[in-house]
Enzyme design. Sequence first.
Site, PDB file in Angstrom:
ATOM      1  N   HIS A 145      55.586  20.991  28.521  1.00  0.00           N
ATOM      2  CA  HIS A 145      54.785  22.018  27.842  1.00  0.00           C
ATOM      3  C   HIS A 145      53.869  21.388  26.797  1.00  0.00           C
ATOM      4  CE1 HIS A 145      57.712  24.885  29.530  1.00  0.00           C
ATOM      5  NE2 HIS A 145      56.768  25.786  29.354  1.00  0.00           N
ATOM      6  N   LYS A 202      54.731  23.907  21.480  1.00  0.00           N
ATOM      7  CA  LYS A 202      55.954  24.655  21.837  1.00  0.00           C
ATOM      8  C   LYS A 202      57.104  24.240  20.916  1.00  0.00           C
ATOM      9  CE  LYS A 202      58.803  26.245  25.660  1.00  0.00           C
ATOM     10  NZ  LYS A 202      58.746  27.642  25.187  1.00  0.00           N
TER      11      LYS A 202
HETATM   12  N1  LIG Z   1      58.374  34.654  29.204  1.00  0.00           N
HETATM   13  C1  LIG Z   1      57.170  34.138  29.468  1.00  0.00           C
HETATM   14  O1  LIG Z   1      56.598  34.316  30.572  1.00  0.00           O
HETATM   15  C2  LIG Z   1      56.484  33.358  28.406  1.00  0.00           C
HETATM   16  C3  LIG Z   1      57.081  33.206  27.198  1.00  0.00           C
HETATM   17  N2  LIG Z   1      56.454  32.572  26.168  1.00  0.00           N
HETATM   18  C4  LIG Z   1      57.154  32.578  24.889  1.00  0.00           C
HETATM   19  O2  LIG Z   1      56.478  33.488  24.025  1.00  0.00           O
HETATM   20  C5  LIG Z   1      56.692  33.098  22.671  1.00  0.00           C
HETATM   21  C6  LIG Z   1      55.337  32.997  21.956  1.00  0.00           C
HETATM   22  O3  LIG Z   1      54.594  31.945  22.502  1.00  0.00           O
HETATM   23  P1  LIG Z   1      53.103  31.646  21.997  1.00  0.00           P
HETATM   24  O4  LIG Z   1      52.255  32.852  22.151  1.00  0.00           O
HETATM   25  O5  LIG Z   1      52.697  30.394  22.655  1.00  0.00           O
HETATM   26  O6  LIG Z   1      53.374  31.375  20.438  1.00  0.00           O
HETATM   27  P2  LIG Z   1      52.402  31.632  19.206  1.00  0.00           P
HETATM   28  O7  LIG Z   1      53.041  30.945  18.046  1.00  0.00           O
HETATM   29  O8  LIG Z   1      51.001  31.274  19.578  1.00  0.00           O
HETATM   30  O9  LIG Z   1      52.444  33.217  19.009  1.00  0.00           O
HETATM   31  C7  LIG Z   1      53.508  33.922  18.439  1.00  0.00           C
HETATM   32  C8  LIG Z   1      52.897  34.948  17.514  1.00  0.00           C
HETATM   33  O10 LIG Z   1      53.904  35.840  17.067  1.00  0.00           O
HETATM   34  C9  LIG Z   1      53.711  36.003  15.676  1.00  0.00           C
HETATM   35  N3  LIG Z   1      54.888  36.500  14.975  1.00  0.00           N
HETATM   36  C10 LIG Z   1      55.980  35.821  14.605  1.00  0.00           C
HETATM   37  N4  LIG Z   1      56.822  36.630  13.918  1.00  0.00           N
HETATM   38  C11 LIG Z   1      56.240  37.845  13.871  1.00  0.00           C
HETATM   39  C12 LIG Z   1      56.596  39.087  13.288  1.00  0.00           C
HETATM   40  N5  LIG Z   1      57.757  39.250  12.627  1.00  0.00           N
HETATM   41  N6  LIG Z   1      55.766  40.139  13.428  1.00  0.00           N
HETATM   42  C13 LIG Z   1      54.609  40.012  14.100  1.00  0.00           C
HETATM   43  N7  LIG Z   1      54.195  38.830  14.662  1.00  0.00           N
HETATM   44  C14 LIG Z   1      55.010  37.770  14.555  1.00  0.00           C
HETATM   45  C15 LIG Z   1      53.303  34.622  15.217  1.00  0.00           C
HETATM   46  O11 LIG Z   1      52.801  34.630  13.896  1.00  0.00           O
HETATM   47  P3  LIG Z   1      53.041  33.332  12.944  1.00  0.00           P
HETATM   48  O12 LIG Z   1      52.159  32.268  13.514  1.00  0.00           O
HETATM   49  O13 LIG Z   1      52.635  33.843  11.603  1.00  0.00           O
HETATM   50  O14 LIG Z   1      54.490  32.987  13.046  1.00  0.00           O
HETATM   51  C16 LIG Z   1      52.277  34.275  16.274  1.00  0.00           C
HETATM   52  O15 LIG Z   1      51.022  34.826  16.017  1.00  0.00           O
HETATM   53  C17 LIG Z   1      57.463  31.775  22.747  1.00  0.00           C
HETATM   54  O16 LIG Z   1      58.844  32.044  22.581  1.00  0.00           O
HETATM   55  C18 LIG Z   1      57.178  31.275  24.151  1.00  0.00           C
HETATM   56  O17 LIG Z   1      58.135  30.405  24.650  1.00  0.00           O
HETATM   57  C19 LIG Z   1      55.218  32.045  26.321  1.00  0.00           C
HETATM   58  C20 LIG Z   1      54.575  32.127  27.515  1.00  0.00           C
HETATM   59  C21 LIG Z   1      55.142  32.794  28.657  1.00  0.00           C
HETATM   60  O1  LIG Z   2      55.942  28.418  25.204  1.00  0.00           O
HETATM   61  C1  LIG Z   2      55.264  28.479  26.250  1.00  0.00           C
HETATM   62  O2  LIG Z   2      54.071  28.197  26.283  1.00  0.00           O
HETATM   63  C2  LIG Z   2      55.930  28.929  27.474  1.00  0.00           C
HETATM   64  N1  LIG Z   2      57.136  29.405  27.358  1.00  0.00           N
HETATM   65  C3  LIG Z   2      57.949  29.923  28.397  1.00  0.00           C
HETATM   66  C4  LIG Z   2      59.191  29.066  28.537  1.00  0.00           C
HETATM   67  O3  LIG Z   2      59.798  28.710  27.515  1.00  0.00           O
HETATM   68  O4  LIG Z   2      59.583  28.764  29.665  1.00  0.00           O
HETATM   69  C5  LIG Z   2      57.194  30.174  29.678  1.00  0.00           C
HETATM   70  C6  LIG Z   2      56.080  29.221  29.973  1.00  0.00           C
HETATM   71  O5  LIG Z   2      56.613  28.063  30.534  1.00  0.00           O
HETATM   72  C7  LIG Z   2      55.209  28.933  28.762  1.00  0.00           C
END
Ligand SMILES: NC(=O)C1=CN([C@@H]2O[C@H](COP(=O)(O)OP(=O)(O)OC[C@H]3O[C@@H](n4cnc5c(N)ncnc54)[C@H](OP(=O)(O)O)[C@@H]3O)[C@@H](O)[C@H]2O)C=CC1
Ligand SMILES: O=C(O)C1=N[C@H](C(=O)O)C[C@H](O)C1
Length: 268
Positions: free
Chosen positions: A154, A158
Amino acid sequence: MKLVVTGAGGRMGRMLVAAVHATPGVVLSAALERAGAAAIGADAGTLAGLGPIGVPVTEDALEAFVGADGVLDFTGPAATTHFAMLAAQARIAHVVGTTGLDEQDLAKLDAASRHAPIVRSGNMSLGVNLLAALVRRAARALGTEWDIEIVETHHRMKVDAPSGTALLLGEAAAEGRGVGLGQSAVRGRDGVTGAREPGTIGFASLRGGTVIGDHSVIFAGAGERIELGHRAEDRSLFARGAVTAALWARGRRPGLYSMADVLDLSDS
Ligand SMILES: NC(=O)C1=CN([C@@H]2O[C@H](COP(=O)(O)OP(=O)(O)OC[C@H]3O[C@@H](n4cnc5c(N)ncnc54)[C@H](OP(=O)(O)O)[C@@H]3O)[C@@H](O)[C@H]2O)C=CC1
Ligand SMILES: O=C(O)C1=N[C@H](C(=O)O)C[C@H](O)C1
């Protein structure tokens, strides 16, 4: 269906806003970020690259949830367990993409799912969930003489490892063998580890650059190897999967569901 996007300024949050905007039958009713975040007050559409859509980013989750039918949540474990409690109170569907949840976090989601439907998956793509079904089948057919190793790569930002997808694939492999992942997982090796213990499922995590998400499941036997894998080329596929999950969950009985349920892959 009125949907809230949490973490609307994040990598996935922006994708989710765009996916909701592009999908007939769903509308963005609110976009959330944490109190004090730079994105508060900005237009969620502008953040997502769509131009203004008239939905400002706010911090009041309770108010947002009361006026909605579902929430798309890709944030972090502390935020997600809090949102699960609020979604349960509002009796709305909660789609959880957040990874890195520990046993206590999962217990909180379990409790919340007694009041409202939760769809949780470490990966919302069709490809990965089909891959999990293939891994389950291969692990069942091959038995423990074939070692299983799961490798994930990743982007440098991450924060959790192994990835949620790697753990989902590990669960599938363990299910195929009829064992629990908790007893079989080896999450990283360093130093003089001794020979590989038979029956274990190993994990290795690589981090760098802008890789969206690559996963390989390696079945290593005597003199031959099978590799099953998936490469995500665009985060929008996770966002589209999350919207599909919300539409599926609307009006469902309370419970904890997976993407395999949404995609009807549970028996595969
Ligand atoms: N299941 C799936 O298919 C996928 C899962 N993911 C997962 O999604 C999650 C997010 O990934 P990603 O978008 O890359 O991460 P980012 O850090 O880019 O985004 C997370 C966002 O959530 C915000 N946030 C955190 N706490 C709060 C809160 N209490 N209230 C409102 N907003 C909040 C963060 O703000 P701040 O920066 O201020 O903390 C940030 O803007 C990860 O756990 C990742 O592994 C990602 C891609 C695909
Ligand atoms: O954090 C990410 O970016 C992603 N998180 C998910 C994971 O933990 O598997 C899904 C995807 O791989 C992207």
